[in-house]
Scaffold this motif. Structure first.
Motif, short mmCIF file in Angstrom:
data_model
loop_
_atom_site.label_atom_id
_atom_site.label_comp_id
_atom_site.label_asym_id
_atom_site.label_seq_id
_atom_site.Cartn_x
_atom_site.Cartn_y
_atom_site.Cartn_z
N UNK A 84 0.83 -1.21 0.00
CA UNK A 84 0.00 0.00 0.00
C UNK A 84 0.87 1.25 0.00
N UNK A 85 1.97 1.23 0.75
CA UNK A 85 2.88 2.37 0.73
C UNK A 85 3.45 2.56 -0.68
N UNK A 86 3.86 1.47 -1.31
CA UNK A 86 4.39 1.57 -2.67
C UNK A 86 3.36 2.07 -3.66
N UNK A 87 2.12 1.60 -3.52
CA UNK A 87 1.06 2.04 -4.42
C UNK A 87 0.73 3.51 -4.20
N UNK A 88 0.76 3.95 -2.95
CA UNK A 88 0.50 5.36 -2.68
C UNK A 88 1.54 6.24 -3.34
N UNK A 89 2.80 5.84 -3.25
CA UNK A 89 3.89 6.56 -3.91
C UNK A 89 3.72 6.54 -5.42
N UNK A 90 3.45 5.34 -5.96
CA UNK A 90 3.37 5.18 -7.41
C UNK A 90 2.16 5.87 -8.01
N UNK A 91 1.06 5.96 -7.26
CA UNK A 91 -0.16 6.58 -7.80
C UNK A 91 0.08 8.02 -8.20
N UNK A 92 1.02 8.68 -7.52
CA UNK A 92 1.37 10.06 -7.86
C UNK A 92 2.49 10.09 -8.90
N UNK A 143 -4.55 3.66 -7.96
CA UNK A 143 -5.21 4.06 -6.72
C UNK A 143 -4.24 4.02 -5.55
N UNK A 144 -4.48 4.88 -4.58
CA UNK A 144 -3.70 4.83 -3.34
C UNK A 144 -4.05 3.56 -2.56
N UNK A 145 -5.33 3.23 -2.48
CA UNK A 145 -5.78 2.00 -1.85
C UNK A 145 -6.20 1.04 -2.96
N UNK A 146 -5.37 0.06 -3.22
CA UNK A 146 -5.56 -0.85 -4.35
C UNK A 146 -6.76 -1.77 -4.12
N UNK A 147 -7.52 -2.02 -5.16
CA UNK A 147 -8.66 -2.93 -5.07
C UNK A 147 -8.62 -3.91 -6.23
N UNK A 148 -7.44 -4.44 -6.50
CA UNK A 148 -7.24 -5.33 -7.62
C UNK A 148 -7.03 -6.78 -7.21
N UNK A 149 -6.24 -7.52 -7.99
CA UNK A 149 -6.07 -8.96 -7.74
C UNK A 149 -5.39 -9.27 -6.41
N UNK A 150 -4.47 -8.41 -5.96
CA UNK A 150 -3.84 -8.63 -4.66
C UNK A 150 -4.90 -8.65 -3.56
N UNK A 151 -5.77 -7.65 -3.58
CA UNK A 151 -6.81 -7.56 -2.56
C UNK A 151 -7.74 -8.77 -2.60
N UNK A 178 -7.88 -0.33 7.42
CA UNK A 178 -7.22 0.78 8.10
C UNK A 178 -5.74 0.84 7.75
N UNK A 179 -5.09 -0.32 7.70
CA UNK A 179 -3.66 -0.37 7.37
C UNK A 179 -3.44 0.08 5.93
N UNK A 180 -4.32 -0.36 5.03
CA UNK A 180 -4.18 0.02 3.63
C UNK A 180 -4.30 1.53 3.46
N UNK A 181 -5.30 2.12 4.10
CA UNK A 181 -5.50 3.57 3.96
C UNK A 181 -4.35 4.36 4.57
N UNK A 182 -3.87 3.92 5.73
CA UNK A 182 -2.78 4.64 6.41
C UNK A 182 -1.48 4.54 5.62
N UNK A 183 -1.12 3.32 5.23
CA UNK A 183 0.13 3.13 4.49
C UNK A 183 0.05 3.79 3.11
N UNK A 184 -1.11 3.72 2.47
CA UNK A 184 -1.27 4.36 1.17
C UNK A 184 -1.14 5.86 1.26
N UNK A 185 -1.71 6.45 2.30
CA UNK A 185 -1.60 7.89 2.50
C UNK A 185 -0.14 8.29 2.75
N UNK A 186 0.57 7.48 3.52
CA UNK A 186 1.99 7.76 3.78
C UNK A 186 2.79 7.69 2.50
#
Length: 229
Positions: free
Chosen positions: A26-34, A116-124, A149-157
């Motif tokens: 989630x942290x990596x996706x948050x970074x990559x989404x931008x 997306x910052x919070x991924x909802x794909x095959x991993x999820x 909660x962990x996904x949203x927090x780590x994604x935001x970070x």
């Protein structure tokens, strides 16, 4: 009692491993989404071409989810989980190394990246299925609550960390462009693959050895929820 304790311990360990893997990703996706958007812009691509690449990422997510839904239980959830992380590493390398457009489109279609910052794909899809099998009835709501909660927090970070490349360039003129920072997804993928390899066999679907039962009374509700989603 001893056997039950061992089963509970393995279950708790699987839950911790899945949540840890999800937090790192989630942290990596948050970074990559931008950074994916700024990377495409930095290459001088037209809005139409950038839109096609982003569209390929979304389309890849859909295709990968269909593949996971159809074959992951047959291939093995852990094996499919590792394969997705390897695809994430390959996709990250393609975007970080200024690969040609056809390669960007091809890796985008692997379905491992996310816009997306919070991924909802095959991993999820895989993680929720594995968690459901490792949490008891009373722990389901709590476990899924922590998962979100962990996904949203780590994604935001991760999204907040996307400002670091600009800060680095302000402090050092030779700092790499945004696309190079996407290489962070490679260690994310490696950590995820190693974590997936440590999961116990109990995360696998029992239906892999039985004939899956069709939906019965729940079919209308599942169809409505799927359409809404």
């Amino acid at each position: 009692m001893v056997a039950e304790g061992r089963v509970a311990k393995r279950s708790d360990n699987d839950v911790r491993l899945i949540l840890t893997s999800q937090a790192v990703r989630a942290f990596g996706y948050g970074l990559a989404s931008v950074l994916i958007a700024s990377t495409l812009s930095g290459r001088g691509l037209s809005p139409a071409v950038a839109g096609w690449i982003l569209g390929a990422i979304v389309a890849g997510t859909v295709l990968a989810q269909l593949v996971v839904a159809r074959w992951a239980d047959r291939w093995g959830r852990r094996r499919s989980y590792i394969a997705l992380y390897l695809a994430l590493g390959l996709s990250a390398l393609a975007f970080a190394t200024n690969a040609p457009l056809w390669l960007l489109g091809a890796t985008a279609l692997l379905g491992a990246l996310s816009t997306e910052v919070v991924e909802s794909g095959p991993f999820t899809s895989l993680e929720l299925a594995m968690l459901a099998g490792r949490l008891d009835r009373d722990g389901l709501v709590k476990g899924f609550g922590w998962y979100n909660a962990i996904a949203a927090t780590a994604g935001a970070a991760g999204a907040a960390a996307a400002g670091l490349p600009q800060l680095a360039r302000q402090a050092w003129e030779g700092a790499p462009p945004d696309r190079v920072w996407l290489v962070v997804l490679v260690p994310v993928a490696l950590i995820g693959a190693m974590t997936a390899g440590r999961l116990s066999p109990q995360v696998e679907a029992a239906l892999s050895r039985e004939r899956a039962k069709p939906l019965e009374a729940s079919r209308p509700a599942v169809l409505r929820l799927s359409s809404l989603f």
